[in-house]
Design a protein around this motif. Structure first.
Motif, mmCIF file in Angstrom:
data_model
loop_
_atom_site.group_PDB
_atom_site.id
_atom_site.type_symbol
_atom_site.label_atom_id
_atom_site.label_comp_id
_atom_site.label_asym_id
_atom_site.label_seq_id
_atom_site.Cartn_x
_atom_site.Cartn_y
_atom_site.Cartn_z
ATOM 1 N N UNK A 1 0.804 -1.174 0.111
ATOM 2 C CA UNK A 1 -0.011 0.070 0.008
ATOM 3 C C UNK A 1 0.831 1.097 0.019
ATOM 4 N N UNK A 2 1.835 1.076 0.940
ATOM 5 C CA UNK A 2 2.785 2.412 0.840
ATOM 6 C C UNK A 2 3.719 2.607 -0.378
ATOM 7 N N UNK A 3 4.088 1.482 -0.827
ATOM 8 C CA UNK A 3 4.790 1.397 -2.186
ATOM 9 C C UNK A 3 3.974 2.150 -3.093
ATOM 10 N N UNK A 4 2.828 1.571 -3.388
ATOM 11 C CA UNK A 4 1.992 2.066 -4.478
ATOM 12 C C UNK A 4 1.681 3.727 -4.362
ATOM 13 N N UNK A 5 1.389 3.821 -3.300
ATOM 14 C CA UNK A 5 0.404 5.295 -3.103
ATOM 15 C C UNK A 5 1.848 6.310 -2.545
ATOM 16 N N UNK A 6 2.831 5.970 -1.761
ATOM 17 C CA UNK A 6 3.801 6.859 -1.308
ATOM 18 C C UNK A 6 4.571 7.035 -2.246
ATOM 19 N N UNK A 7 5.269 8.331 -2.124
ATOM 20 C CA UNK A 7 6.427 8.754 -2.918
ATOM 21 C C UNK A 7 7.707 8.547 -2.426
ATOM 22 N N UNK A 8 8.099 7.232 -2.324
ATOM 23 C CA UNK A 8 9.193 6.708 -1.974
ATOM 24 C C UNK A 8 10.248 6.520 -3.043
ATOM 25 N N UNK A 9 11.552 6.615 -2.712
ATOM 26 C CA UNK A 9 12.503 6.342 -3.523
ATOM 27 C C UNK A 9 12.673 4.939 -4.010
ATOM 28 N N UNK A 10 12.178 3.960 -3.316
ATOM 29 C CA UNK A 10 12.420 2.451 -3.624
ATOM 30 C C UNK A 10 11.042 1.858 -4.376
ATOM 31 N N UNK A 11 11.209 0.992 -4.971
ATOM 32 C CA UNK A 11 10.094 0.428 -5.753
ATOM 33 C C UNK A 11 9.464 -0.584 -4.957
ATOM 34 N N UNK A 12 8.467 -1.452 -5.381
ATOM 35 C CA UNK A 12 7.693 -2.341 -4.585
ATOM 36 C C UNK A 12 8.919 -3.822 -4.203
ATOM 37 N N UNK A 13 9.998 -3.812 -5.198
ATOM 38 C CA UNK A 13 10.688 -5.033 -4.839
ATOM 39 C C UNK A 13 11.375 -4.906 -3.381
ATOM 40 N N UNK A 14 11.600 -6.260 -3.022
ATOM 41 C CA UNK A 14 12.294 -6.432 -1.741
ATOM 42 C C UNK A 14 13.607 -6.774 -1.756
ATOM 43 N N UNK A 15 14.403 -5.874 -1.124
ATOM 44 C CA UNK A 15 15.915 -6.350 -1.146
ATOM 45 C C UNK A 15 16.310 -7.374 0.151
ATOM 46 N N UNK A 16 17.438 -7.950 0.165
ATOM 47 C CA UNK A 16 17.682 -8.727 1.312
ATOM 48 C C UNK A 16 17.504 -8.088 2.692
ATOM 49 N N UNK A 17 18.103 -6.793 2.882
ATOM 50 C CA UNK A 17 18.093 -6.206 4.018
ATOM 51 C C UNK A 17 16.327 -5.657 4.247
ATOM 52 N N UNK A 18 15.559 -5.515 3.387
ATOM 53 C CA UNK A 18 14.372 -5.238 3.794
ATOM 54 C C UNK A 18 13.561 -6.450 4.201
ATOM 55 N N UNK A 19 13.794 -7.572 3.418
ATOM 56 C CA UNK A 19 13.132 -8.963 3.746
ATOM 57 C C UNK A 19 13.770 -9.489 5.355
#
Length: 176
Positions: free
Chosen positions: A83-101
């Motif tokens: 939800x925040x990835x689609x609506x928010x204005x963040x620098x990262x995409x919806x992809x999940x990196x290893x640190x994020x996981x």
């Protein structure tokens, strides 16, 4: 369904929904270099997390089912992240990196401990309230006294006097 299971389901649903929203806002605040999400993103996130919480509260599960709790927390964080990835204005995409996981997995484990603690606290609080209400609503005992229809003491001397009086020399007084 008994009241204990219903209360635990509601506590679990409220905790999963609110923790999913809080973790999503905190994680995206950190990932976005401290930039808070927009109001529209927060409102949509609150609606989505409320729906997740209501869905978890509607599940009929045992009170200590850890697999369902972990799955619900994972789904809540995935929905919040999306939800925040689609609506928010963040620098990262919806992809999940290893640190994020890794961060999401750590948050799931910590959140499961928090939800489990909230369930236990709720059960203890309800038990204390129940005991208090029972003490308050219990009528005082009625003092009926200690009267008994069966005599406790029977004098043996009086029976001997009655028996011996019948065989005595009782008669009119003599004039002598």
């Amino acid at each position: 369904m008994n009241s204990r299971v219903e209360v635990l389901a509601r506590v679990r649903g409220a905790a999963v929904g609110s923790i999913s929203g809080a973790v999503s806002i905190a994680a995206h605040g950190i990932a976005g270099a401290g930039v808070p999400p927009s109001e529209a993103a927060v409102v949509l996130l609150l609606a989505v997390c409320a729906a997740v919480g209501a869905a978890v509260a509607a599940l009929r599960v045992r009170d200590r089912d850890a697999v369902v709790l972990l799955a619900a927390l994972t789904a809540g964080q995935l929905v919040g992240h999306t939800t925040l990835g689609l609506v928010g204005d963040h620098a990262h995409s919806l992809g999940l990196s290893a640190p994020m996981i890794a961060a999401h997995l750590a948050a799931i484990v910590v959140s499961a401990g928090v939800v489990h603690g909230a369930e236990r606290a709720c059960l203890r609080a309800l038990a204390a309230v129940t005991r208090t209400v029972l003490v308050i609503l219990t009528p005082p005992p009625v003092d009926a006294g200690t009267w008994s229809p069966i005599p406790v003491y029977r004098a043996k001397l009086s029976l001997w006097l009655l028996i011996s009086a019948a065989a005595g020399t009782r008669g009119p007084p003599t004039l002598a």
